[in-house]
Design an enzyme around this catalytic site. Sequence first.
Site, PDB file in Angstrom:
ATOM      1  N   THR B 117      -8.296   0.484   5.125  1.00 31.30           N
ATOM      2  CA  THR B 117      -7.386   0.402   6.257  1.00 31.30           C
ATOM      3  C   THR B 117      -8.197  -0.116   7.432  1.00 31.30           C
ATOM      4  O   THR B 117      -9.092   0.565   7.930  1.00 31.30           O
ATOM      5  CB  THR B 117      -6.768   1.778   6.577  1.00 31.30           C
ATOM      6  OG1 THR B 117      -5.972   2.172   5.467  1.00 31.30           O
ATOM      7  CG2 THR B 117      -5.903   1.704   7.823  1.00 31.30           C
ATOM      8  N   LYS B 192       0.280  -1.187   7.152  1.00 29.54           N
ATOM      9  CA  LYS B 192      -0.414   0.102   7.098  1.00 29.54           C
ATOM     10  C   LYS B 192      -0.476   0.730   8.486  1.00 29.54           C
ATOM     11  O   LYS B 192      -0.302   1.947   8.638  1.00 29.54           O
ATOM     12  CB  LYS B 192      -1.828  -0.076   6.533  1.00 29.54           C
ATOM     13  CG  LYS B 192      -2.620   1.238   6.375  1.00 29.54           C
ATOM     14  CD  LYS B 192      -2.016   2.145   5.319  1.00 29.54           C
ATOM     15  CE  LYS B 192      -2.596   3.561   5.352  1.00 29.54           C
ATOM     16  NZ  LYS B 192      -3.937   3.672   4.776  1.00 29.54           N
ATOM     17  N   LYS B 260      -9.350   6.921  13.318  1.00 32.79           N
ATOM     18  CA  LYS B 260      -9.694   5.490  13.207  1.00 32.79           C
ATOM     19  C   LYS B 260      -8.415   4.656  13.052  1.00 32.79           C
ATOM     20  O   LYS B 260      -8.204   3.665  13.756  1.00 32.79           O
ATOM     21  CB  LYS B 260     -10.605   5.278  11.991  1.00 32.79           C
ATOM     22  CG  LYS B 260     -11.023   3.854  11.741  1.00 32.79           C
ATOM     23  CD  LYS B 260     -10.535   3.187  10.440  1.00 32.79           C
ATOM     24  CE  LYS B 260     -10.485   4.012   9.211  1.00 32.79           C
ATOM     25  NZ  LYS B 260     -10.078   3.235   8.001  1.00 32.79           N
TER      26      LYS B 260
END
Lengths: 317, 317
Positions: B117, B192, B260
């Site tokens: 990701t 995502k 993150k």
Amino acid sequence: MAAILLARMRHMNRMKEIGWVGTGIMGASMARRILQAGYGLAVYSRTRARAEDLLRDGAVWCETPREVARRSDCVFSIVGYPADVEEVVLGEEGTLAGARDRIAAGEVAPVLVDMTTSRPTLAREIAQVAARQGISSLDAPVSGGDVGAREGTLAIMVGGERDVFERLLPLFGVMGKHIRWMGPAGAGQHTKAINQTLIASTMIGTVEGLLYAERAGLDLEEVIRVVGSGAASSWSVNNLGLRIASGDMAPGFLIRHFVKDLGIALDEAQRLGLALPGLALARQFYQAALAEGLADAGTQALYRVFQRLNSPPGESP
Amino acid sequence: MAAILLARMRHMNRMKEIGWVGTGIMGASMARRILQAGYGLAVYSRTRARAEDLLRDGAVWCETPREVARRSDCVFSIVGYPADVEEVVLGEEGTLAGARDRIAAGEVAPVLVDMTTSRPTLAREIAQVAARQGISSLDAPVSGGDVGAREGTLAIMVGGERDVFERLLPLFGVMGKHIRWMGPAGAGQHTKAINQTLIASTMIGTVEGLLYAERAGLDLEEVIRVVGSGAASSWSVNNLGLRIASGDMAPGFLIRHFVKDLGIALDEAQRLGLALPGLALARQFYQAALAEGLADAGTQALYRVFQRLNSPPGESP
């Protein structure tokens, strides 16, 4: 199940005459199911026109909630705002006064069940005032929308005395599928406030995610298909998200009512000493939806607010 | 399906040697499935110990990502942060350099697939740099957690050239169930980021709702059962909510990694000129979770932050 069946057998014959106060989108469908299940139905609604269908099918019109209660073994109310609940239950011509009339006439008082999404504190106040006069009451707000009301698949979250709840299970069973006793008076309303708290932030995530998708040039339905099948899935994205993708802002649930519900949840959270910043933020944006003239749109029209927030001035999103 | 089968028949024989960079919780399980499906596997990982299980089962160790690419028809990378992606793909000893080595040796270059990701902008940069050298690449982040990785039921969101995507469908099919091509390079990463945007606010709603339930004295599991079956339902409340109710804060997905991901989503939203206040709020609270020492707890440990927010000073929640 055995307990439910036993309760049904023991009380089915006692609860014959049902009273109904409030025939909005939800109330009218729920009352119809009671009528179709073979109960007698006495009806009051602020707007008589909205009860005409029920009257045509055999319901009896009453001029006041008090008269409804006088004729009934159990009275359900489902109206708009907590102030309406106060009026139709605690008011001079309310259901509580009608229940007292029955006691004065030597009859058994009806059970009072408020199904409006309303304040837990008001539910407790009603329960206390009623109990002092020997009258039973429950708070029993619902979830599941107009479709659930029509099909009898509502979730019903009940607060109050457990044995009273159990006596009414056959009636709740006519209206809903997920029927749960949550605790003492007010617990049903608390659970509904929690339900709306979850929806509020989930809707923020849904509209922000879909707006990101739109700006990134992705196909919204494709995005919903992939994110809606995993850890990001929710009823909101898989149902209201698809309506957003197709530009359908018609109400399953009115923004006007959702703003009321979020206000109740925030007030109660404050009373409990809780800071809930996500809920507060969501409420502000739904408040902005009112300012945008979206009071009678569906809750998914929050998308318009976020589009506006991210559009150049003067440009319609 | 016909197209998938055709692609499988045409290319199964060509893609025999698979490269794998990164054997964390997700990567190790995904690589194992590739190995079990009968492909050859060349592996590099920052920590060799984490690859030992794979090596025992027949995978070949490589000293650098570059060496992995030199031996492979297709290289998957799944590492921690965008900086790690830059290093293992674009770095001097990265997979892109290995792909160039293959071309220099007169062989067909491997396809480079990053499943971390990571940033959509980085995915596009990699795709551009690779394309200029005649090398194909895809961004293909996943959702579905450790369980999905083990069982091959991941959602895989893919960006890049569509025909390259279709050539790799047999390989993706070994790892995932919901496999979708979302658009050109970066579109997988965008999807995502949207996925994480939805989860972020849904988690805020979940922990606020459950904290309200706790303070109101309700049984958390009962509440989840009733609200989790209607319009308030989500994967978050029905899975992580139940873990919160039982006090289980063990990681399905690390807060460290979620912070993150939310940073990436916010940065990209800003780049798109979008204000997403719900996402920003959620990120702040997950940031607070880091300050509480919860980096290696599961994302449901956000509950602890909201408990702390609503506790008297000095009192542990």
